[in-house]
Motif scaffolding. Sequence first.
Motif, mmCIF file in Angstrom:
data_model
loop_
_atom_site.group_PDB
_atom_site.id
_atom_site.type_symbol
_atom_site.label_atom_id
_atom_site.label_comp_id
_atom_site.label_asym_id
_atom_site.label_seq_id
_atom_site.Cartn_x
_atom_site.Cartn_y
_atom_site.Cartn_z
ATOM 1 N N ALA A 9 -6.745 0.763 -6.445
ATOM 2 C CA ALA A 9 -6.694 -0.014 -5.208
ATOM 3 C C ALA A 9 -5.585 -1.058 -5.275
ATOM 4 C CB ALA A 9 -8.040 -0.685 -4.948
ATOM 5 N N ALA A 10 -5.435 -1.704 -6.434
ATOM 6 C CA ALA A 10 -4.397 -2.720 -6.589
ATOM 7 C C ALA A 10 -3.008 -2.097 -6.481
ATOM 8 C CB ALA A 10 -4.555 -3.432 -7.928
ATOM 9 N N ALA A 11 -2.838 -0.914 -7.080
ATOM 10 C CA ALA A 11 -1.542 -0.230 -6.996
ATOM 11 C C ALA A 11 -1.239 0.187 -5.561
ATOM 12 C CB ALA A 11 -1.539 0.987 -7.919
ATOM 13 N N LYS A 12 -2.272 0.629 -4.845
ATOM 14 C CA LYS A 12 -2.089 0.980 -3.426
ATOM 15 C C LYS A 12 -1.689 -0.248 -2.622
ATOM 16 C CE LYS A 12 -4.464 3.006 0.560
ATOM 17 N NZ LYS A 12 -5.763 3.518 1.080
ATOM 18 N N ASN A 13 -2.310 -1.375 -2.923
ATOM 19 C CA ASN A 13 -1.947 -2.622 -2.239
ATOM 20 C C ASN A 13 -0.489 -2.987 -2.498
ATOM 21 O OD1 ASN A 13 -4.525 -2.871 -1.252
ATOM 22 N ND2 ASN A 13 -5.169 -4.432 -2.725
ATOM 23 N N ALA A 14 -0.048 -2.791 -3.732
ATOM 24 C CA ALA A 14 1.340 -3.102 -4.069
ATOM 25 C C ALA A 14 2.295 -2.250 -3.242
ATOM 26 C CB ALA A 14 1.583 -2.885 -5.560
ATOM 27 N N ALA A 15 1.982 -0.961 -3.109
ATOM 28 C CA ALA A 15 2.834 -0.076 -2.310
ATOM 29 C C ALA A 15 2.854 -0.525 -0.849
ATOM 30 C CB ALA A 15 2.333 1.362 -2.429
ATOM 31 N N THR A 16 1.710 -0.919 -0.340
ATOM 32 C CA THR A 16 1.622 -1.389 1.051
ATOM 33 C C THR A 16 2.497 -2.619 1.273
ATOM 34 O OG1 THR A 16 -0.617 -0.517 1.339
ATOM 35 C CG2 THR A 16 0.043 -2.336 2.777
ATOM 36 N N ILE A 17 2.391 -3.563 0.362
ATOM 37 C CA ILE A 17 3.155 -4.810 0.503
ATOM 38 C C ILE A 17 4.646 -4.549 0.405
ATOM 39 C CG2 ILE A 17 3.642 -7.012 -0.652
ATOM 40 C CD1 ILE A 17 0.514 -6.848 -1.393
ATOM 41 N N VAL A 18 5.053 -3.747 -0.551
ATOM 42 C CA VAL A 18 6.484 -3.444 -0.705
ATOM 43 C C VAL A 18 7.012 -2.723 0.534
ATOM 44 C CG1 VAL A 18 8.156 -2.070 -2.007
ATOM 45 C CG2 VAL A 18 6.453 -3.444 -3.224
ATOM 46 N N ASN A 19 6.222 -1.837 1.113
ATOM 47 C CA ASN A 19 6.658 -1.128 2.324
ATOM 48 C C ASN A 19 6.877 -2.098 3.489
ATOM 49 O OD1 ASN A 19 6.657 1.373 1.113
ATOM 50 N ND2 ASN A 19 4.588 1.912 1.779
ATOM 51 N N ILE A 20 5.922 -3.000 3.697
ATOM 52 C CA ILE A 20 6.060 -3.965 4.792
ATOM 53 C C ILE A 20 7.256 -4.880 4.549
ATOM 54 C CG2 ILE A 20 5.008 -5.993 5.883
ATOM 55 C CD1 ILE A 20 2.302 -4.613 5.605
ATOM 56 N N GLU A 21 7.373 -5.402 3.343
ATOM 57 C CA GLU A 21 8.452 -6.343 3.064
ATOM 58 C C GLU A 21 9.816 -5.661 3.085
ATOM 59 O OE1 GLU A 21 7.673 -8.735 -0.367
ATOM 60 O OE2 GLU A 21 5.941 -9.717 0.554
ATOM 61 N N THR A 22 9.883 -4.399 2.690
ATOM 62 C CA THR A 22 11.151 -3.672 2.766
ATOM 63 C C THR A 22 11.569 -3.487 4.219
ATOM 64 O OG1 THR A 22 10.717 -2.518 0.675
ATOM 65 C CG2 THR A 22 12.359 -1.537 2.153
ATOM 66 N N ALA A 23 10.606 -3.196 5.086
ATOM 67 C CA ALA A 23 10.915 -3.073 6.512
ATOM 68 C C ALA A 23 11.429 -4.396 7.063
ATOM 69 C CB ALA A 23 9.672 -2.619 7.277
ATOM 70 N N LEU A 24 10.831 -5.504 6.642
ATOM 71 C CA LEU A 24 11.301 -6.813 7.080
ATOM 72 C C LEU A 24 12.693 -7.111 6.527
ATOM 73 C CD1 LEU A 24 8.019 -8.914 6.666
ATOM 74 C CD2 LEU A 24 9.004 -8.043 8.785
ATOM 75 N N ALA A 25 12.934 -6.731 5.268
ATOM 76 C CA ALA A 25 14.244 -6.970 4.654
ATOM 77 C C ALA A 25 15.345 -6.208 5.386
ATOM 78 C CB ALA A 25 14.213 -6.570 3.181
ATOM 79 N N LYS A 26 15.053 -4.999 5.815
ATOM 80 C CA LYS A 26 16.042 -4.200 6.547
ATOM 81 C C LYS A 26 16.449 -4.877 7.845
ATOM 82 C CE LYS A 26 14.689 0.341 4.748
ATOM 83 N NZ LYS A 26 14.040 1.652 5.074
#
Length: 681
Positions: free
Chosen positions: A222-239
């Motif tokens: 679950a923690a690893a899934k959360n990490a993927a979720t956060i990185v996906n959202i923040e990468t979209a914001l970074a773009k």
Amino acid sequence: MKLKLTNFVLMGLVGLTVSAFTVGNSQQDPPIKYIDPANMDKSVKPGDDFFEYANGNWVKNNPIPAKESRWGSFGILAQKNTDRLLKMLDEVSKTDHPAGTLEQRVGDLYASAMDTVAIEKRGYDPIKPALDRISKITTVNGVIGEMVFERTHGEGSPMFGFFVGADSKYPTKNIVNLNQGGTTLPDRDNYLKSDPRTKKIQDAYRTYITALFNLTGSADDAAAKNAATIVNIETALAKAQLSRVAQRDPHVTYNKYTIAAFSKMTPNLNWVELLPQMNVTGQDSLIVGQPDFFKAEDALLTSTPVDDWKVYLQWNILKGSAPSLSSPFVKANFTFSSALSGQKVQAPRNERMSRLVDGSLGELLGQLYVNKYFTPEAKAYMVNLVNNLKVTLGERISKLDWMSAETKARALKKLDAFGIKIGYPDKWQTYQGLVIERNDYYGNLRRVAEWRFNYQTSQINKPVDKQRWGMTPPTINASYSPNNNDITFPAGILQFPFFDFGADDAVNYGGIGAVIGHEMTHGFDDEGRQFDADGTLRDWWTKDDADKFKTRADQVVAQYNAFTVLDTTHVNGRLTLGENLADLGGLNVAYAAFKKTKEGQSHKKIDGFTPDQRFFLSWAQVWRSSQRPEMAGQRILTDPHSPEQFRANAPVTNIDAWYDAFNIKPGDKMYKKPEDRIKVW
């Protein structure tokens, strides 16, 4: 340093702010050898590498301490004075003081921060209510409401940046400013690049996210899934974010809208409704730094599942609180930060907490500081020196061969209007209403953050208070504010190697004189020159003069672009242009002012060096330093200041007097033909 603060942009001297706690050479300190040959490497020709010639043996003999990511003049001052700061905090925290007094709040904040028994016992209890609250969100409106709640209750700043400050085109008026944000890593490129160094940082970030969720009870998957979720959202914001270079143009980041019109651009983020919830009332307009970012974020609100946003919001709580919770959270936070900085071991807790007190209650702590360490003589010296440099810069502007009389007159008007802040504020911030409790460390931090937000919003509909400071008095730094058109020199910078009462003029002008000239030149660098004498973002240049300035600025960009850091990584001459122009201008102005002094007009040697040699050696030893590769790589992405060795070397290659002082000849590696030497201010 260049920082976005609550009311203006600061253009400063260094990339990292550190605190100091002495002025001049105290009676307890050993005598200072102002230019010490033992620190130099005379096997290196000054014309081949002036930084190495001036500092080579010092660098070899002073490895970076394990608790530091860089080490040099600034770090030494910080450590020496942190020790003194700790003595003051220990003293004030061990005595009872009446509630609400300066001493009570400073002392009890430090005492609460050092109460590790209570902090360990609480674990992550302080953030459980926030995590539980977020878990109950079911709609996009709930996500937006949580964002507002966190921001107004001292729990973080998710999704974007917000501050109340001067309207750059009407600098006496405060206005709401919105800026891109919502990411955790230091720069958008940390998300978007794929080179080995970036991948290492990305991996460390995922590990960090996973570790914090593990510590709050999430299973590994679950923690690893959360990490993927956060990185996906923040990468979209970074773009969607603008690069740091693009944001150097103040016209690019000045986008004024009525609140109603901007709300139509972001239908999910209805600012007409949101801003009153954020204590913003009585205004019909706002300034948006990066409109396209907000459009992208608004779309992301509905294209991303609510459950993913809940994870993102919980992460905002976790990352903001980790350094302030029990030791497992603190250790996880340090493990991640060390991947960015290369720091080997964490600084002792008391040192970290002394910085926290300075950052939280800086103008209360600052009063204790100036009462003990800042002398009227130091302030008087600075006033005289600033005025000397100001006159000298005016003389240089008047003699420029590339600028028309029309633009010169406006430049001199701007210079004449410079405000000057020295030592400490004339009116102290009292933090009225802020309660600090000795037994509530985490609560104290939340109340400080909430107080700061409320103070910002309380300035809406009030005129800009240009007497407010952006740095605390003990800080070893200096700054220029374009909106205020003022320069600031906190008390902390008035110590060697910048300044000492016992030093000769060559040392002081090469040190603090060049600092003063640096900050003054910021008023005329690629950003500062776009603001007029009143601090208004307005073009006051003739087109021909502006074109000539840009041609010279481009030469500076090209010079710094050629410098290599970390094998094939180059300095970003466009990102660092403002600071590079300030270094070049500041050193020129300081040298011209030095030549008016008795020593500057003599040829008498001290310790074997001529006055001119001592002036340039003083400049070089200010930048004496080394840094870990991880820190060097991160600073190239994020720091508008060039690495220290280039700050020492590059400006001197454009100053004829340096060539004469050290007999620099063709064939020396740093030699530039006279016609290739860059002349700006």
